[in-house]
Design a protein around this motif. Structure first.
Motif, mmCIF file in Angstrom:
data_model
loop_
_atom_site.group_PDB
_atom_site.id
_atom_site.type_symbol
_atom_site.label_atom_id
_atom_site.label_comp_id
_atom_site.label_asym_id
_atom_site.label_seq_id
_atom_site.Cartn_x
_atom_site.Cartn_y
_atom_site.Cartn_z
ATOM 1 N N ARG A 50 0.864 -1.175 0.000
ATOM 2 C CA ARG A 50 0.000 0.000 0.000
ATOM 3 C C ARG A 50 0.908 1.235 0.000
ATOM 4 O O ARG A 50 1.890 1.307 0.728
ATOM 5 N N VAL A 51 0.548 2.217 -0.817
ATOM 6 C CA VAL A 51 1.355 3.427 -0.947
ATOM 7 C C VAL A 51 0.473 4.638 -0.674
ATOM 8 O O VAL A 51 -0.645 4.733 -1.192
ATOM 9 N N ALA A 52 0.972 5.546 0.155
ATOM 10 C CA ALA A 52 0.195 6.735 0.492
ATOM 11 C C ALA A 52 1.090 7.961 0.490
ATOM 12 O O ALA A 52 2.216 7.928 0.995
ATOM 13 N N LEU A 53 0.576 9.024 -0.101
ATOM 14 C CA LEU A 53 1.246 10.324 -0.073
ATOM 15 C C LEU A 53 0.802 11.085 1.160
ATOM 16 O O LEU A 53 -0.387 11.127 1.482
ATOM 17 N N VAL A 54 1.756 11.722 1.831
ATOM 18 C CA VAL A 54 1.430 12.571 2.975
ATOM 19 C C VAL A 54 2.130 13.917 2.807
ATOM 20 O O VAL A 54 3.115 14.039 2.086
ATOM 21 N N GLY A 55 1.599 14.907 3.480
ATOM 22 C CA GLY A 55 2.183 16.245 3.409
ATOM 23 C C GLY A 55 1.249 17.249 4.043
ATOM 24 O O GLY A 55 0.085 16.948 4.330
ATOM 25 N N GLY A 56 1.761 18.426 4.267
ATOM 26 C CA GLY A 56 0.990 19.474 4.901
ATOM 27 C C GLY A 56 0.056 20.195 3.943
ATOM 28 O O GLY A 56 -0.042 19.855 2.756
ATOM 29 N N PRO A 57 -0.621 21.217 4.441
ATOM 30 C CA PRO A 57 -1.649 21.908 3.652
ATOM 31 C C PRO A 57 -1.120 23.043 2.780
ATOM 32 O O PRO A 57 -1.911 23.703 2.114
ATOM 33 N N SER A 58 0.182 23.277 2.761
ATOM 34 C CA SER A 58 0.706 24.407 1.994
ATOM 35 C C SER A 58 0.520 24.203 0.496
ATOM 36 O O SER A 58 0.405 23.070 0.007
ATOM 37 N N GLY A 59 0.520 25.304 -0.243
ATOM 38 C CA GLY A 59 0.398 25.223 -1.685
ATOM 39 C C GLY A 59 1.547 24.461 -2.319
ATOM 40 O O GLY A 59 1.348 23.714 -3.288
ATOM 41 N N LEU A 60 2.750 24.636 -1.800
ATOM 42 C CA LEU A 60 3.918 23.918 -2.312
ATOM 43 C C LEU A 60 3.730 22.411 -2.200
ATOM 44 O O LEU A 60 3.984 21.664 -3.159
ATOM 45 N N GLU A 61 3.227 21.952 -1.043
ATOM 46 C CA GLU A 61 3.056 20.522 -0.847
ATOM 47 C C GLU A 61 1.903 19.975 -1.676
ATOM 48 O O GLU A 61 1.975 18.855 -2.196
ATOM 49 N N ARG A 62 0.847 20.768 -1.842
ATOM 50 C CA ARG A 62 -0.272 20.332 -2.669
ATOM 51 C C ARG A 62 0.159 20.220 -4.135
ATOM 52 O O ARG A 62 -0.174 19.244 -4.820
ATOM 53 N N ASP A 63 0.918 21.191 -4.600
ATOM 54 C CA ASP A 63 1.384 21.158 -5.990
ATOM 55 C C ASP A 63 2.306 19.964 -6.228
ATOM 56 O O ASP A 63 2.222 19.299 -7.271
ATOM 57 N N MET A 64 3.187 19.701 -5.275
ATOM 58 C CA MET A 64 4.090 18.562 -5.414
ATOM 59 C C MET A 64 3.302 17.258 -5.437
ATOM 60 O O MET A 64 3.540 16.382 -6.283
ATOM 61 N N ALA A 65 2.346 17.125 -4.544
ATOM 62 C CA ALA A 65 1.536 15.905 -4.502
ATOM 63 C C ALA A 65 0.774 15.707 -5.810
ATOM 64 O O ALA A 65 0.720 14.590 -6.347
ATOM 65 N N ASP A 66 0.189 16.771 -6.317
ATOM 66 C CA ASP A 66 -0.562 16.660 -7.574
ATOM 67 C C ASP A 66 0.340 16.221 -8.717
ATOM 68 O O ASP A 66 -0.061 15.403 -9.561
ATOM 69 N N ALA A 67 1.551 16.750 -8.773
ATOM 70 C CA ALA A 67 2.487 16.386 -9.840
ATOM 71 C C ALA A 67 2.926 14.925 -9.707
ATOM 72 O O ALA A 67 3.063 14.216 -10.713
ATOM 73 N N VAL A 68 3.154 14.474 -8.476
ATOM 74 C CA VAL A 68 3.531 13.076 -8.266
ATOM 75 C C VAL A 68 2.385 12.158 -8.674
ATOM 76 O O VAL A 68 2.581 11.165 -9.391
ATOM 77 N N LEU A 69 1.174 12.485 -8.253
ATOM 78 C CA LEU A 69 0.015 11.655 -8.583
ATOM 79 C C LEU A 69 -0.204 11.584 -10.094
ATOM 80 O O LEU A 69 -0.540 10.523 -10.637
ATOM 81 N N ALA A 70 0.003 12.704 -10.767
ATOM 82 C CA ALA A 70 -0.193 12.729 -12.223
ATOM 83 C C ALA A 70 0.806 11.834 -12.940
ATOM 84 O O ALA A 70 0.520 11.311 -14.026
ATOM 85 N N ALA A 71 1.983 11.647 -12.338
ATOM 86 C CA ALA A 71 3.028 10.823 -12.964
ATOM 87 C C ALA A 71 2.899 9.345 -12.614
ATOM 88 O O ALA A 71 3.575 8.511 -13.223
ATOM 89 N N CYS A 72 2.054 9.001 -11.645
ATOM 90 C CA CYS A 72 1.900 7.614 -11.210
ATOM 91 C C CYS A 72 1.017 6.819 -12.163
ATOM 92 O O CYS A 72 -0.005 7.328 -12.652
ATOM 93 N N ARG A 73 1.394 5.576 -12.405
ATOM 94 C CA ARG A 73 0.512 4.644 -13.120
ATOM 95 C C ARG A 73 -0.426 3.954 -12.121
ATOM 96 O O ARG A 73 -1.537 3.589 -12.461
ATOM 97 N N SER A 74 0.053 3.761 -10.907
ATOM 98 C CA SER A 74 -0.770 3.171 -9.846
ATOM 99 C C SER A 74 -1.649 4.251 -9.230
ATOM 100 O O SER A 74 -1.606 5.420 -9.640
ATOM 101 N N ARG A 75 -2.423 3.859 -8.244
ATOM 102 C CA ARG A 75 -3.342 4.804 -7.606
ATOM 103 C C ARG A 75 -3.049 4.873 -6.098
ATOM 104 O O ARG A 75 -3.748 4.248 -5.287
#
Length: 345
Positions: A207-232
């Motif tokens: 099981r894989v989970a992304l974690v991070g704080g509520p800042s815009g920087l962390e949200r943008d990074m998470a979105d970019a990582v998720l967009a590059a993932c083939r898994s969910r």
């Protein structure tokens, strides 16, 4: 060795460094259970450790500037401590300490002093090089006649945080948490490389989970990582608190992260850390208890960007240069990930 009856600890930030202070608190409490401890701490950082038993906390709101300093001074007006442990050398903290009355003012040795630190202390910790940050902080008890021989955290985690974490990560499926963002942006790895490692872990049944704080920087990074993932992967970015993150870390088998606060939080709860080190020295600022799972490209970075090996540059030097984290390849991380997955200790 006589007890020091009142001790003020000044370490306001950051999250990782605050976790390093907790073993010192435990050392002082074990040696002198009757001593009163007062910790001046940052507003965010208090949310992580502010429920430590037997400690009085005074919050310093850094964002409030001079009024934040005045609030701390007002809270301590009329009090005089036997000792102040001035564990932060930044100019703001040195100025803050001027309003704290203490007979003994213990600070860093001269080599680690800066920003007028030497002018606000009257004693210093032993001068040593090659120490992990936690050991340097732990040495603040030595001028008091103590020695930190055991490192213990036991940071409280509320039941509601544990219940929340169990709801997010139910059962006993092995879990990789990924905290991809450091506040030092040049320590961050490429998003597509995070995604490749996460996909590998998912393909291995983790099981894989992304974690991070509520800042815009962390949200943008998470979105970019998720967009590059083939898994969910599960996306918990911005959904936790520091206490909930501690609980999540306690349920995971591994954390993948650059040099950041969550690295040290994971270490504090006994979770393995796959740390990504090129911009910083893992032997100084990596996970304290176990660095076997880290990728260490610090020496390679020193040779490439500074023209000399890590052994010839000042201890603790940061190599925060554009592109430095590209020295860490996906294969490097997957090799450490597999090692961590397969080790059954």
């Amino acid at each position: 060795m006589s007890a020091t009856s009142s001790i003020c600890l000044l370490r306001t930030s950051a999250i990782g460094d605050v976790t390093h202070v907790v073993p010192l608190v435990r050392t002082l409490q074990q040696a002198w259970p009757q001593s009163s401890l007062t910790w001046i701490i940052g507003k965010l950082e208090r949310k992580l450790v502010g429920d430590l038993p037997g400690v009085e906390f005074v919050t310093f709101d850094k964002a409030a500037g001079w009024s934040g300093m005045r609030a701390v001074h007002a809270a301590l007006r009329g009090r005089r401590f036997d000792a102040l442990l001035q564990m932060q050398v930044a100019l703001r903290s040195n100025l803050l300490s001027l309003g704290i009355s203490a007979q003994r003012r213990i600070g860093y040795d001269r080599a680690r002093s800066k920003d007028l630190h030497g002018m606000v202390v009257n004693e210093r910790i032993p001068a040593r090089s090659g120490e992990h940050v936690l050991d340097a902080i732990g040495s603040f008890c030595e001028p008091l006649g103590l020695k930190q021989t055991r490192v213990r955290w036991d940071i409280p985690i509320p039941d509601e945080a544990q219940a929340w974490a169990a709801a997010q990560l139910p059962g006993d499926t092995p879990t990789l948490l990924v905290s991809p963002t450091s506040s030092h942006v040049l320590r961050n790895w490429r998003t597509e490389r995070y995604a490749a490692v996460m996909d590998h872990a998912a393909a291995r049944g983790w099981r894989v989970a992304l974690v991070g704080g509520p800042s815009g920087l962390e949200r943008d990074m998470a979105d970019a990582v998720l967009a590059a993932c083939r898994s969910r992967p599960l996306d918990l970015t911005g959904k936790d608190t520091l206490k909930k993150l501690l609980a999540l870390l306690g349920r995971a088998q591994l954390l993948l992260t650059p040099d950041s606060g969550p690295m040290h939080m994971a270490n504090a709860v006994g979770t393995r850390v796959l740390g990504l080190h090129a911009a910083s020295n893992p032997h100084r600022s990596g996970p304290y208890s176990d660095r076997r799972w880290c990728v260490d490209k610090y020496d390679e970075a020193a040779r490439k960007y500074l023209g000399k090996p890590a052994s010839e540059i000042p201890w603790g030097s940061k190599i925060e240069k554009p592109g430095v984290m590209d020295l860490i390849g996906v294969d490097d991380v997957i090799e450490r990930l597999e090692a961590g997955m397969n080790d059954k200790e």
